[in-house]
Design a protein around this motif. Structure first.
Motif, PDB file in Angstrom:
ATOM      1  N   LEU A  13       0.911  -1.295  -0.063  1.00  0.00           N
ATOM      2  CA  LEU A  13      -0.513   0.106  -0.031  1.00  0.00           C
ATOM      3  C   LEU A  13       1.304   1.161  -0.217  1.00  0.00           C
ATOM      4  O   LEU A  13       2.260   1.006   0.778  1.00  0.00           O
ATOM      5  CB  LEU A  13      -0.621   0.466   1.143  1.00  0.00           C
ATOM      6  CG  LEU A  13      -2.245  -1.337   1.189  1.00  0.00           C
ATOM      7  CD1 LEU A  13      -2.750  -1.141   3.082  1.00  0.00           C
ATOM      8  CD2 LEU A  13      -2.804  -0.690   0.031  1.00  0.00           C
ATOM      9  N   ASP A  14      -0.029   2.643  -0.222  1.00  0.00           N
ATOM     10  CA  ASP A  14       0.638   3.784  -0.539  1.00  0.00           C
ATOM     11  C   ASP A  14       1.353   3.878   0.721  1.00  0.00           C
ATOM     12  O   ASP A  14       0.412   3.809   1.745  1.00  0.00           O
ATOM     13  CB  ASP A  14       0.117   5.004  -1.340  1.00  0.00           C
ATOM     14  CG  ASP A  14      -0.009   4.188  -2.849  1.00  0.00           C
ATOM     15  OD1 ASP A  14       0.830   3.879  -3.647  1.00  0.00           O
ATOM     16  OD2 ASP A  14      -0.718   4.820  -3.599  1.00  0.00           O
ATOM     17  N   GLU A  25      -3.055 -12.156  11.389  1.00  0.00           N
ATOM     18  CA  GLU A  25      -2.105 -13.176  10.799  1.00  0.00           C
ATOM     19  C   GLU A  25      -2.186 -13.843   9.357  1.00  0.00           C
ATOM     20  O   GLU A  25      -3.180 -14.871   9.679  1.00  0.00           O
ATOM     21  CB  GLU A  25      -2.640 -14.250  12.332  1.00  0.00           C
ATOM     22  CG  GLU A  25      -0.678 -15.135  12.137  1.00  0.00           C
ATOM     23  CD  GLU A  25      -0.354 -15.096  13.876  1.00  0.00           C
ATOM     24  OE1 GLU A  25      -0.128 -16.636  14.086  1.00  0.00           O
ATOM     25  OE2 GLU A  25      -1.010 -14.849  14.782  1.00  0.00           O
ATOM     26  N   GLY A  26      -1.154 -14.359   8.661  1.00  0.00           N
ATOM     27  CA  GLY A  26      -1.980 -14.929   7.937  1.00  0.00           C
ATOM     28  C   GLY A  26      -2.413 -14.389   6.952  1.00  0.00           C
ATOM     29  O   GLY A  26      -2.625 -13.222   6.748  1.00  0.00           O
ATOM     30  N   GLY A  67      -6.909  -3.849  10.079  1.00  0.00           N
ATOM     31  CA  GLY A  67      -7.279  -5.224   9.349  1.00  0.00           C
ATOM     32  C   GLY A  67      -7.742  -4.779   8.194  1.00  0.00           C
ATOM     33  O   GLY A  67      -7.839  -6.118   7.066  1.00  0.00           O
ATOM     34  N   VAL A  68      -8.157  -3.729   7.666  1.00  0.00           N
ATOM     35  CA  VAL A  68      -8.696  -3.565   6.088  1.00  0.00           C
ATOM     36  C   VAL A  68      -7.869  -3.351   5.465  1.00  0.00           C
ATOM     37  O   VAL A  68      -7.238  -4.245   4.392  1.00  0.00           O
ATOM     38  CB  VAL A  68      -9.398  -2.124   5.928  1.00  0.00           C
ATOM     39  CG1 VAL A  68      -9.170  -1.321   4.798  1.00  0.00           C
ATOM     40  CG2 VAL A  68     -10.830  -2.256   6.786  1.00  0.00           C
ATOM     41  N   SER A  69      -6.507  -2.647   6.412  1.00  0.00           N
ATOM     42  CA  SER A  69      -4.940  -1.978   5.395  1.00  0.00           C
ATOM     43  C   SER A  69      -4.164  -3.807   5.319  1.00  0.00           C
ATOM     44  O   SER A  69      -3.747  -4.162   4.223  1.00  0.00           O
ATOM     45  CB  SER A  69      -3.640  -2.083   5.925  1.00  0.00           C
ATOM     46  OG  SER A  69      -3.495  -2.733   7.673  1.00  0.00           O
ATOM     47  N   ARG A 107      -3.520  -5.299   1.082  1.00  0.00           N
ATOM     48  CA  ARG A 107      -2.311  -5.991   0.733  1.00  0.00           C
ATOM     49  C   ARG A 107      -2.587  -7.470   0.427  1.00  0.00           C
ATOM     50  O   ARG A 107      -1.060  -7.930  -0.389  1.00  0.00           O
ATOM     51  CB  ARG A 107      -1.033  -6.444   2.651  1.00  0.00           C
ATOM     52  CG  ARG A 107      -0.788  -4.673   2.758  1.00  0.00           C
ATOM     53  CD  ARG A 107       0.518  -5.109   3.964  1.00  0.00           C
ATOM     54  NE  ARG A 107       1.237  -3.370   3.650  1.00  0.00           N
ATOM     55  CZ  ARG A 107       1.023  -2.570   4.887  1.00  0.00           C
ATOM     56  NH1 ARG A 107      -0.362  -2.771   5.698  1.00  0.00           N
ATOM     57  NH2 ARG A 107       1.248  -1.192   5.258  1.00  0.00           N
ATOM     58  N   LEU A 108      -3.340  -8.473   1.320  1.00  0.00           N
ATOM     59  CA  LEU A 108      -3.313 -10.227   0.588  1.00  0.00           C
ATOM     60  C   LEU A 108      -3.746  -9.423  -1.092  1.00  0.00           C
ATOM     61  O   LEU A 108      -3.311 -10.531  -1.805  1.00  0.00           O
ATOM     62  CB  LEU A 108      -4.225 -10.149   1.542  1.00  0.00           C
ATOM     63  CG  LEU A 108      -3.770 -10.730   2.879  1.00  0.00           C
ATOM     64  CD1 LEU A 108      -4.860 -11.257   4.342  1.00  0.00           C
ATOM     65  CD2 LEU A 108      -3.113 -12.102   2.749  1.00  0.00           C
TER      66      LEU A 108
END
Length: 370
Positions: A10-11, A230-231, A356-358, A362-363
């Motif tokens: 993410l930026d 996590e993961g 949680g959103v970030s 990323r996923l």
């Protein structure tokens, strides 16, 4: 979509983490990439194993545009196959039901055993070189996790158990009898938005104080809401309100807190106070339409009537409220006035934090860049 490679992070600007660019929610080419790199390569929730208890019981489900049969064999094994006859591509079975000992195509009556092997093809004995033993349905990987059926179209993917570590033990702390769950009812709500908007909304409670009046006043103590990443999973925890202060009936001896466990990319297993269990499945239909499926189960800790009461009240409050806000988000993402916004990730990772959103975003980026 432009030809520039997709970033896998993410930026970051001025110490802030920014959300995905709006194009990730509006560009049809990105949704096509998501089909291939996310939904066809990751574990997809189907149902609870108890929903096909007998030999020959089957259900059909779609993973976007790929239809799958899940069937219990005569050996009690649960298997999955693409729902297509290998002869001339007719759909093999329809809906849910029991097919007995054979799955038979309605086009030319080719029939298959419950393990996918060919049982009969009319006239095959008169066809030179036809070897019945070499013909079988195209199989799909299956894994049972905490009693739930998951499938994966990628034969090379890591097992769900390897990807989730001790998550099964964490779930068992809230749902100790997860293998004995019995399905009660499904509530579906159409979300007029892409799947990521729905999933992100589920995985933050920043909006809860604003949007969910019944939740904050009659279900949970929202100042105790915490999210951990996590993961491939996100864990949610919150203390529940006392029974006398709750909008639904429950026995506090069966659990006083809420635990929710989101598993990438689009399902969560949730346990409410009183041992009321549901799954939340975010089913992508296309790039701008998602079905939010709430499936409610019992393991005997709560009465069927109490669970059905909770299911309806949740639908009428949280369900309707979430459907309204995610629609407005999708509209905003398609505005020329929006590109990206800063995610509100606070130092204490409190109930209002959007970490949680970030994590989800990323996923997404890492999957698309793979």
């Amino acid at each position: 979509m432009d030809s520039n490679p997709l970033s896998c992070d993410l930026d970051q600007r001025d110490g802030l983490t920014f959300s995905l660019d709006a194009k990730y929610y509006t560009d049809p080419e990105i949704f096509e990439l998501e089909k291939e790199k996310i939904f066809f390569r990751n574990w997809q929730f189907i149902a609870h194993g108890s929903e096909i208890p007998n030999s020959g019981d089957y259900i059909t489900r779609k993973i976007i545009d790929q239809e799958i049969i899940i069937v219990r064999g005569q050996d009690d094994e649960i298997r999955a196959f693409y729902n297509v006859c290998v002869h001339r591509a007719h759909t093999l079975v329809r809906g849910d039901g029991n097919c007995g000992r054979l799955m038979t195509c309605a086009y030319h009556a080719w029939s298959y055993n419950l393990d996918g092997t060919l049982r009969n093809a009319p006239n095959y004995k008169h066809v030179e070189g036809f070897d019945r033993a070499k013909v079988r349905l195209s199989n799909v990987r299956v894994e049972i996790f905490c009693g739930f059926i998951f499938v994966n179209l990628d034969r090379e993917a890591k097992s769900l158990r390897d990807l989730t570590g001790d998550l099964d033990k964490q779930i068992a702390a809230f749902v100790p009898n997860h293998g004995d769950l019995r399905f009660l009812v499904e509530k579906r709500i159409e979300h007029d938005c892409g799947w990521k908007v729905s999933v992100e909304n589920f995985n933050e409670c920043y909006h809860c104080l604003v949007v969910h009046k019944a939740l904050r006043e009659k279900v949970l103590e929202l100042d105790t809401y915490r999210t951990a990443t996590e993961g491939i999973y996100i864990r949610h925890f919150c203390e529940g309100r006392a029974p006398d202060d709750s909008m639904y009936r429950f026995d506090p001896a069966q659990g006083q807190n809420m635990g929710a466990f989101f598993i990438w990319p689009n399902v969560a297993i949730v346990s409410y106070p009183g041992g009321i269990v549901s799954t939340r499945h975010f089913i992508p239909i296309n790039g701008r339409q998602t079905i939010y499926s709430y499936r409610w189960y019992t393991d005997g800790r709560a009465s069927d009537d109490d669970i059905l009461d909770m299911a309806q009240k949740h639908y009428d409050t949280n369900g309707v409220e979430d459907a309204a806000v995610v629609h407005e988000v999708q509209k905003g993402l398609e505005s020329r006035g929006y590109a990206q916004g800063p995610l509100m990730i606070d130092r204490g990772l409190t109930e209002s934090s959007e970490h949680g959103v970030s994590h989800l975003q990323r996923l997404v980026l890492r999957a698309l860049a793979s």
